[in-house]
Design an enzyme around this catalytic site. Structure first.
Site, PDB file in Angstrom:
ATOM      1  N   TYR A  52      -6.620  -7.314   6.692  1.00 14.22           N
ATOM      2  CA  TYR A  52      -8.144  -8.600   7.056  1.00 14.22           C
ATOM      3  C   TYR A  52      -7.990 -10.040   6.871  1.00 14.22           C
ATOM      4  CZ  TYR A  52      -9.141  -3.840   4.201  1.00 14.22           C
ATOM      5  OH  TYR A  52      -9.212  -2.449   3.714  1.00 14.22           O
ATOM      6  N   LYS A  77      -2.290  -4.543   0.736  1.00 11.75           N
ATOM      7  CA  LYS A  77      -1.484  -4.065   1.367  1.00 11.75           C
ATOM      8  C   LYS A  77      -0.646  -4.056   2.254  1.00 11.75           C
ATOM      9  CE  LYS A  77      -6.183  -1.362   1.124  1.00 11.75           C
ATOM     10  NZ  LYS A  77      -7.129  -2.640   0.866  1.00 11.75           N
ATOM     11  N   HIS A 110      -0.576   0.030   4.239  1.00  6.92           N
ATOM     12  CA  HIS A 110      -1.585   0.411   4.733  1.00  6.92           C
ATOM     13  C   HIS A 110      -2.014   1.516   5.385  1.00  6.92           C
ATOM     14  CE1 HIS A 110      -5.218  -2.571   6.021  1.00  6.92           C
ATOM     15  NE2 HIS A 110      -5.640  -1.114   5.589  1.00  6.92           N
TER      16      HIS A 110
END
Ligand code: A2P
Length: 281
Positions: A52, A77, A110
């Site tokens: 992200y 993650k 992830h």
């Protein structure tokens, strides 16, 4: 319907039964402000990921929000290019340093390595898992798990010394992955739901609109309540203060059994398109 605001993982760790999502929250002020706002609104569970690219802002907000570190449950993650023991160890240390934290509450793989991409996909997953297990045993992570794993990917991890405590999957009305949920719940793995609002896509659904009118709630609140009544921990993302607050306001009503079934029976709606066994990232 007994819906708990906090749930206990298989190792005794407590986690708020709804978490604040940050996928697509831009690094910098937007992500920082949204996390501060979320904590003010009552969230104590914040979800990010290396992918992200906002770990720095999320960590800064956690450190500056005024609460003690241990009052907030923080997840990140390990991204796909850091799979395997050594790279995962390095990725984890980098995440801690970028976030300015000295431990994580939850660290997830992830996405699974998959047969379509790797002959030795299972060994790769086990090697990544070994790193998470060691970090967990060293106390640097309070709980460990996976994201986007199907039962076929989870099976070998279930045979190891430390079994996954969480599997985070796409989950919303119109995409409920019942087989995955069933497997996880039968094996003591708590399911978290990403994109619980279908990344915004289910919010205009006419049937859910009727449900929202019936219960005097928003469609988003119906989606989130639907998740928690099914034992799923939803992770709604928003950068809008009023939505951040209203997404947590789901404990004063109950969806009837008949309506739960009707929502569960909705045709596929808002699927991201990312089947974990077919993705090319
Ligand atoms: P925004 O961040 O601009 O408020 P999901 O968590 O399923 O991925 O959905 C996130 C998307 O849904 C974001 O675009 C977010 O917009 C929007 N969203 C979040 N909460 C609400 C809400 N209560 N009502 C309408 N849209 C929402």
């Amino acid at each position: 319907m007994d819906v708990k605001k906090f749930i206990t993982l298989r190792n005794g760790v407590e986690m708020q039964g709804i978490g604040f999502g940050t996928w697509k929250s831009a690094d910098g002020q937007a992500a920082y402000d949204s996390v501060i706002e979320a904590i003010k609104a009552g969230y104590r569970h914040i979800d990010t990921a290396t992918l992200y690219k906002n770990e720095a802002s999320v960590g800064k907000a956690v450190n500056e929000c005024g609460l003690k570190r241990e009052e907030i449950f923080v997840t990140s993650k390990v991204w796909n290019r850091s799979r395997g023991y050594d790279k995962t160890m390095a990725a984890f240390e980098k995440t801690l340093s970028v976030m300015g934290l000295d431990y994580l509450d939850l660290y997830l793989i992830h996405w699974p390595a998959i047969p379509a991409q790797f002959e030795d996909w299972n060994d790769i997953n086990l090697s990544t898992w070994k790193a998470l297990t060691e970090l967990y045993k060293a106390g640097k992570i309070k709980a460990i798990g996976t994201a986007n794993f199907f039962p076929q990917h989870l099976e070998s991890l279930m045979q190891t010394e430390v079994q996954p405590m969480i599997n985070q999957i796409e989950y919303h009305p119109g995409y409920t992955q019942d087989e995955v949920v069933k497997y996880c719940q039968a094996n003591g793995i708590v399911v978290q739901g990403w994109s619980p609002l279908g990344n915004g896509a289910v919010l205009n659904d006419a049937f859910l609109g009727e449900m929202a009118a019936k219960y005097g709630k928003s469609v988003a609140q119906i989606c989130l309540r639907f998740a928690v009544q099914n034992g799923i921990v939803p992770l709604p993302k928003s950068v809008t203060p009023s939505r951040i607050a209203s997404n947590l306001d789901i404990y004063d009503f109950e969806i009837s059994e008949a309506d739960m079934k009707a929502i569960a029976a909705m045709p596929e709606t808002g699927f991201s398109g990312w089947n974990p066994n077919e993705v090319d990232f």
